[in-house]
Motif scaffolding. Structure first.
Motif, PDB file in Angstrom:
ATOM      1  N   SER A   1      -3.818   2.166  -2.953  1.00 35.16           N
ATOM      2  CA  SER A   1      -3.396   2.055  -1.672  1.00 35.16           C
ATOM      3  C   SER A   1      -4.558   1.903  -0.676  1.00 35.16           C
TER       4      SER A   1
ATOM      5  N   SER B   1       0.550  -1.448   0.047  1.00 32.26           N
ATOM      6  CA  SER B   1      -0.068  -0.082  -0.013  1.00 32.26           C
ATOM      7  C   SER B   1       0.780   1.314  -0.065  1.00 32.26           C
ATOM      8  N   GLN B   2       2.316   0.966  -0.036  1.00 33.16           N
ATOM      9  CA  GLN B   2       3.009   2.267   0.190  1.00 33.16           C
ATOM     10  C   GLN B   2       2.752   3.201   1.299  1.00 33.16           C
TER      11      GLN B   2
ATOM     12  N   ILE C   1      -1.491   6.396   5.168  1.00 28.74           N
ATOM     13  CA  ILE C   1      -1.660   6.042   3.761  1.00 28.74           C
ATOM     14  C   ILE C   1      -2.119   7.108   2.993  1.00 28.74           C
TER      15      ILE C   1
ATOM     16  N   HIS D   1      -3.269   7.946  -0.233  1.00 26.69           N
ATOM     17  CA  HIS D   1      -3.439   7.617  -1.457  1.00 26.69           C
ATOM     18  C   HIS D   1      -3.487   8.364  -2.627  1.00 26.69           C
TER      19      HIS D   1
END
Length: 423
Positions: A257, A53-54, A247, A249
């Protein structure tokens, strides 16, 4: 129908199809599968989630949590009034009214006092705010930027929005939640509200704050600002700080993500999955993960909007997807007192995810979102109480009742499901 009308109708359909085509709507979406299910206690769970999901790993101390609009606005204004160096604010939704005026007064006063104020708002979500509002802020010295205004050079960019909600003060505290700046959250009689909207906001400090400043500045720079204005005091370590994932995104990424975060969390569940999401149009990944969790004996409950909502097309489209969940025994509750706008997930004892993202295609693929995820045995009971209260004030949807819904609701829902990527 005349030939002119037929040609016009065909032209409109062609343009609509072309827009969807160029947006990549017809491209097959990524599907998640795992030969071995990872539970939350697995040592590989967090590393895999972070990589896929970085996510950004940091530390945070939670110094405030509110679930009433009056409390949320009061906490925001109190933090703004204490600002000595810089205020950075990003949001999706604002409408004219007392709350917006109060907010402008607070920002203007701090700006006049020498505080550097940066405001980044989504152009689409704040379209109802008149130009005079922004002129007033700018006259007070506030820097204002708009995320993705309509540009002739990149017109389709307008369809991607920033759905984030973030307030940072002096580089020391940050507020994240689901609430915009609008009187709507106090209850909207036009949609039948009998109480304020159900939402929340969380206040954070410690190492997470400069991470969030960097995320803010990335958008600020993108929208013709300068990547400056950061105020970075030495971070005070706290024994109460907990490991936390951020996260951020980015809608331009092919792999969502947010979708990854939700799927990894759902497939790991062993005891419960409790979700609050106002716009609940599941994709195949999350739908399959929920159904499989229920088959494993997990307590799966979802609370979402009733007909008291600000987007009826989304409500009816979401209800069409109940056909996959109700037969599986998944409990779906529609909140009755007012619009529910809270977006959060509680998995097993204390795995938490909250932020700006909904369980819908727009949050997964077309919005820039900002969510947090972490283990928190201290906050989990508060969220559990919030969700239990929401379940209690909701109508549980039964399969037999859902099947008897009026034909016109089915028609509206099925039509707007076709447009779910842009709802």
């Amino acid at each position: 129908m005349t030939w002119t009308e037929i040609v016009l109708f065909v032209a409109v359909l062609t343009i609509a199809w072309l827009i969807l085509y160029l947006r990549g709507v017809f491209e097959p979406k990524v599907q998640y599968r795992s030969e071995r299910r990872l539970v939350l206690s697995d040592t590989n769970f967090l590393p895999l989630l972070m990589g896929f999901s970085q996510s950004l790993s940091t530390q945070a101390h939670i110094c405030g949590f509110w679930s009433q609009p009056n409390q949320i606005y009061a906490s925001r204004l109190a933090a703004i009034q204490k600002a000595q160096h810089i205020i950075q604010f990003e949001t999706f939704f604002m409408t004219p009214g007392a709350r917006a005026n109060e907010f402008a007064d607070a920002l203007s006063e701090r700006s006049h006092s020498g505080v550097h104020v940066q405001v980044l708002v989504d152009r689409s979500g704040t379209i109802k705010i008149p130009p005079d509002y922004w002129k007033r802020l700018k006259a007070a010295g506030v820097e204002v930027r708009f995320f993705h205004p309509l540009k002739l050079k990149v017109p389709l960019q307008y369809l991607s929005r920033s759905h984030r909600k973030l307030l940072i003060v002096d580089g020391t505290v940050a507020f994240i939640g689901g609430m915009g700046v609008s009187d709507n959250w106090d209850g909207d009689p036009k949609i039948g509200d009998t109480a304020p909207w159900l939402d929340y906001e969380i206040e954070l400090e410690n190492a997470i704050v400069p991470v969030l400043v960097g995320i803010f500045l990335r958008h600020w720079l993108y929208e013709d600002g300068k990547a400056s204005g950061g105020y970075f005091p030495p971070q005070q370590s706290s024994a109460e700080a907990k490991p936390m994932l951020v996260i951020p995104h980015d809608a331009e990424s092919k792999v969502s993500s947010i979708n990854t975060l939700f799927w990894f969390s759902l497939q790991a569940a062993q005891q419960r999955i409790w979700i609050a999401s106002p716009y609940f149009i599941l994709d195949r990944n999350t739908r399959t993960a929920l159904i499989q969790a229920k088959k494993r004996g997990v307590d799966v409950r979802i609370v979402t909007t009733s007909d008291r909502n600000d987007k009826p097309p989304v409500y009816y489209a979401a209800r069409e997807r109940y056909r996959h969940l109700l037969p599986a025994g998944i409990a779906i509750y529609e909140y009755q007192p007012s619009m529910i706008h809270a977006k959060l997930m509680l998995v097993d004892r204390d795995w938490i995810s909250l932020g700006s993202a909904n369980f819908d295609p727009r949050s997964f693929y077309h919005n820039d979102e900002l969510n947090l995820a972490w283990f928190d045995p201290d906050l989990a009971p508060t969220l559990e109480k919030l969700l239990l209260d929401a379940f209690e004030k909701s109508d549980r949807i039964e399969w037999s009742t859902w099947r008897k819904r009026p034909w016109w609701q089915k028609s509206i829902g099925q039509f707007f499901l076709l447009l779910r990527w842009q709802l």
